[in-house]
Scaffold this motif. Sequence first.
Motif, PDB file in Angstrom:
ATOM      1  N   TYR A 119       0.827  -1.216   0.000  1.00 23.70           N
ATOM      2  CA  TYR A 119       0.000   0.000   0.000  1.00 23.70           C
ATOM      3  C   TYR A 119       0.853   1.253   0.000  1.00 23.70           C
ATOM      4  O   TYR A 119       0.653   2.163  -0.799  1.00 23.70           O
ATOM      5  CB  TYR A 119      -0.895  -0.042   1.225  1.00 23.70           C
ATOM      6  N   PHE A 120       1.845   1.307   0.879  1.00 30.14           N
ATOM      7  CA  PHE A 120       2.649   2.521   0.974  1.00 30.14           C
ATOM      8  C   PHE A 120       3.670   2.639  -0.144  1.00 30.14           C
ATOM      9  O   PHE A 120       4.098   3.734  -0.482  1.00 30.14           O
ATOM     10  CB  PHE A 120       3.325   2.618   2.349  1.00 30.14           C
ATOM     11  N   TYR A 121       4.080   1.537  -0.737  1.00 32.06           N
ATOM     12  CA  TYR A 121       4.959   1.624  -1.889  1.00 32.06           C
ATOM     13  C   TYR A 121       4.227   2.188  -3.097  1.00 32.06           C
ATOM     14  O   TYR A 121       4.728   3.052  -3.806  1.00 32.06           O
ATOM     15  CB  TYR A 121       5.487   0.236  -2.279  1.00 32.06           C
ATOM     16  N   LEU A 122       2.996   1.672  -3.313  1.00 30.80           N
ATOM     17  CA  LEU A 122       2.309   1.967  -4.557  1.00 30.80           C
ATOM     18  C   LEU A 122       1.303   3.096  -4.464  1.00 30.80           C
ATOM     19  O   LEU A 122       1.019   3.755  -5.458  1.00 30.80           O
ATOM     20  CB  LEU A 122       1.588   0.708  -5.066  1.00 30.80           C
ATOM     21  N   CYS A 123       0.746   3.299  -3.250  1.00 30.97           N
ATOM     22  CA  CYS A 123      -0.317   4.310  -3.163  1.00 30.97           C
ATOM     23  C   CYS A 123      -0.025   5.280  -2.054  1.00 30.97           C
ATOM     24  O   CYS A 123       0.318   6.421  -2.293  1.00 30.97           O
ATOM     25  CB  CYS A 123      -1.665   3.627  -2.952  1.00 30.97           C
ATOM     26  N   GLY A 124      -0.235   4.829  -0.795  1.00 30.86           N
ATOM     27  CA  GLY A 124       0.124   5.651   0.340  1.00 30.86           C
ATOM     28  C   GLY A 124      -0.929   6.572   0.856  1.00 30.86           C
ATOM     29  O   GLY A 124      -0.781   7.125   1.939  1.00 30.86           O
ATOM     30  N   GLU A 136       4.799  10.731  -6.496  1.00 30.21           N
ATOM     31  CA  GLU A 136       5.470   9.611  -7.147  1.00 30.21           C
ATOM     32  C   GLU A 136       6.334  10.140  -8.278  1.00 30.21           C
ATOM     33  O   GLU A 136       5.836  10.765  -9.212  1.00 30.21           O
ATOM     34  CB  GLU A 136       4.440   8.608  -7.663  1.00 30.21           C
ATOM     35  N   VAL A 137       7.619   9.920  -8.171  1.00 29.18           N
ATOM     36  CA  VAL A 137       8.584  10.393  -9.160  1.00 29.18           C
ATOM     37  C   VAL A 137       9.487   9.234  -9.545  1.00 29.18           C
ATOM     38  O   VAL A 137      10.260   8.742  -8.726  1.00 29.18           O
ATOM     39  CB  VAL A 137       9.446  11.544  -8.599  1.00 29.18           C
ATOM     40  N   LYS A 138       9.344   8.799 -10.785  1.00 29.22           N
ATOM     41  CA  LYS A 138      10.187   7.712 -11.285  1.00 29.22           C
ATOM     42  C   LYS A 138      10.109   6.525 -10.322  1.00 29.22           C
ATOM     43  O   LYS A 138       9.042   5.955 -10.130  1.00 29.22           O
ATOM     44  CB  LYS A 138      11.616   8.209 -11.511  1.00 29.22           C
ATOM     45  N   ASP A 139      11.203   6.144  -9.687  1.00 24.65           N
ATOM     46  CA  ASP A 139      11.188   5.008  -8.765  1.00 24.65           C
ATOM     47  C   ASP A 139      11.113   5.458  -7.312  1.00 24.65           C
ATOM     48  O   ASP A 139      11.536   4.732  -6.405  1.00 24.65           O
ATOM     49  CB  ASP A 139      12.452   4.156  -8.973  1.00 24.65           C
ATOM     50  N   LEU A 140      10.525   6.616  -7.094  1.00 29.15           N
ATOM     51  CA  LEU A 140      10.467   7.205  -5.761  1.00 29.15           C
ATOM     52  C   LEU A 140       9.018   7.482  -5.372  1.00 29.15           C
ATOM     53  O   LEU A 140       8.224   7.953  -6.183  1.00 29.15           O
ATOM     54  CB  LEU A 140      11.254   8.520  -5.755  1.00 29.15           C
ATOM     55  N   ARG A 145       1.904  12.450   4.199  1.00 26.98           N
ATOM     56  CA  ARG A 145       1.061  12.268   5.373  1.00 26.98           C
ATOM     57  C   ARG A 145       1.876  11.747   6.558  1.00 26.98           C
ATOM     58  O   ARG A 145       1.705  12.179   7.691  1.00 26.98           O
ATOM     59  CB  ARG A 145      -0.086  11.297   5.059  1.00 26.98           C
ATOM     60  N   ASN A 146       2.759  10.795   6.282  1.00 24.34           N
ATOM     61  CA  ASN A 146       3.532  10.213   7.389  1.00 24.34           C
ATOM     62  C   ASN A 146       5.038  10.408   7.228  1.00 24.34           C
ATOM     63  O   ASN A 146       5.813   9.829   7.979  1.00 24.34           O
ATOM     64  CB  ASN A 146       3.219   8.714   7.526  1.00 24.34           C
ATOM     65  N   HIS A 147       5.442  11.209   6.234  1.00 29.56           N
ATOM     66  CA  HIS A 147       6.855  11.531   6.000  1.00 29.56           C
ATOM     67  C   HIS A 147       7.698  10.298   5.686  1.00 29.56           C
ATOM     68  O   HIS A 147       8.894  10.259   5.994  1.00 29.56           O
ATOM     69  CB  HIS A 147       7.455  12.272   7.203  1.00 29.56           C
ATOM     70  N   LYS A 148       7.082   9.311   5.057  1.00 32.33           N
ATOM     71  CA  LYS A 148       7.831   8.121   4.660  1.00 32.33           C
ATOM     72  C   LYS A 148       8.236   8.229   3.190  1.00 32.33           C
ATOM     73  O   LYS A 148       7.478   8.741   2.373  1.00 32.33           O
ATOM     74  CB  LYS A 148       7.008   6.846   4.893  1.00 32.33           C
ATOM     75  N   VAL A 149       9.426   7.726   2.896  1.00 33.76           N
ATOM     76  CA  VAL A 149       9.955   7.776   1.535  1.00 33.76           C
ATOM     77  C   VAL A 149      10.393   6.377   1.126  1.00 33.76           C
ATOM     78  O   VAL A 149      11.046   5.666   1.899  1.00 33.76           O
ATOM     79  CB  VAL A 149      11.148   8.753   1.434  1.00 33.76           C
ATOM     80  N   TYR A 150      10.003   5.983  -0.097  1.00 34.52           N
ATOM     81  CA  TYR A 150      10.374   4.678  -0.626  1.00 34.52           C
ATOM     82  C   TYR A 150      11.112   4.867  -1.941  1.00 34.52           C
ATOM     83  O   TYR A 150      10.653   5.592  -2.822  1.00 34.52           O
ATOM     84  CB  TYR A 150       9.134   3.813  -0.853  1.00 34.52           C
ATOM     85  N   ALA A 151      12.250   4.223  -2.057  1.00 32.05           N
ATOM     86  CA  ALA A 151      13.036   4.256  -3.284  1.00 32.05           C
ATOM     87  C   ALA A 151      13.217   2.829  -3.772  1.00 32.05           C
ATOM     88  O   ALA A 151      13.674   1.964  -3.016  1.00 32.05           O
ATOM     89  CB  ALA A 151      14.395   4.916  -3.044  1.00 32.05           C
ATOM     90  N   GLU A 154      11.843   0.120  -1.481  1.00 34.80           N
ATOM     91  CA  GLU A 154      12.351  -0.034  -0.124  1.00 34.80           C
ATOM     92  C   GLU A 154      12.272   1.306   0.603  1.00 34.80           C
ATOM     93  O   GLU A 154      12.570   2.355   0.044  1.00 34.80           O
ATOM     94  CB  GLU A 154      13.800  -0.520  -0.126  1.00 34.80           C
ATOM     95  N   GLU A 155      11.854   1.252   1.879  1.00 35.86           N
ATOM     96  CA  GLU A 155      11.790   2.485   2.662  1.00 35.86           C
ATOM     97  C   GLU A 155      13.201   2.986   2.955  1.00 35.86           C
ATOM     98  O   GLU A 155      14.098   2.200   3.291  1.00 35.86           O
ATOM     99  CB  GLU A 155      11.053   2.256   3.980  1.00 35.86           C
TER     100      GLU A 155
END
Length: 231
Positions: A119-124, A136-140, A145-151, A154-155
Amino acid sequence: MYNILIVDDEIEILELIEVYLKNDGYNVLKASNGEDALKIIDNEDVQLAIFDIMMHGVDGLQLCMKVRNKYNIPIIMLSAKSQDMDKINGLSMGADDYITKPFNPMELLARVKAQIRRYFYLCGANKVEDNKDVLEVKDLTINKRNHKVYAYGEEVKLTPTEYKILVLLATERGKIFDSEEIFKSIWKEKYFDGNNTVMAHMWRLREKIEYDPKQPKIIETVWGVGYKIDE
């Protein structure tokens, strides 16, 4: 901390799932019927819901359909039945996963973790209309809302300053920011020529989010001008 809503008219099941989820660090919200569940979802920040199919009044299938019309949270269905048609009905109503009673609590916990991760990788975003909180930018993926970042799925753990720089660039994609603009925006101080603060932070940020920091694909350098993130 993620908020998990459990909806089941069997109190023993509610309490069993609650114990396992709380022991794993989740915050648990409970409802014994569909009407109360809808009120909770409308008023709380729920990241995932677990619905029993067989309930009095609004059953799990109806509840799933009502929730899916407004929200984009992951939904796991529970049922005492094991027929394929029940699974098909649940998934066709918008459920993300299905588990049959009696179930191994550890298996349910594993499925909860998998759905939240996906959920948080793809939507959030909790509500469909709140997708503005996700960049959502490229692979990022940046969840404001929760200040989480996935590249690359992976978080990544960013410092508050690194996060602010990343959000600044990602919010205005295509715009070139020079070091002075970034410094004034983030540090709120006067900028002096020769200040390498932005450059140092940019390098550390790239080390965390870029596949190859020496050949960055997300945060680009416009030589002699500044930095930018394109679409």
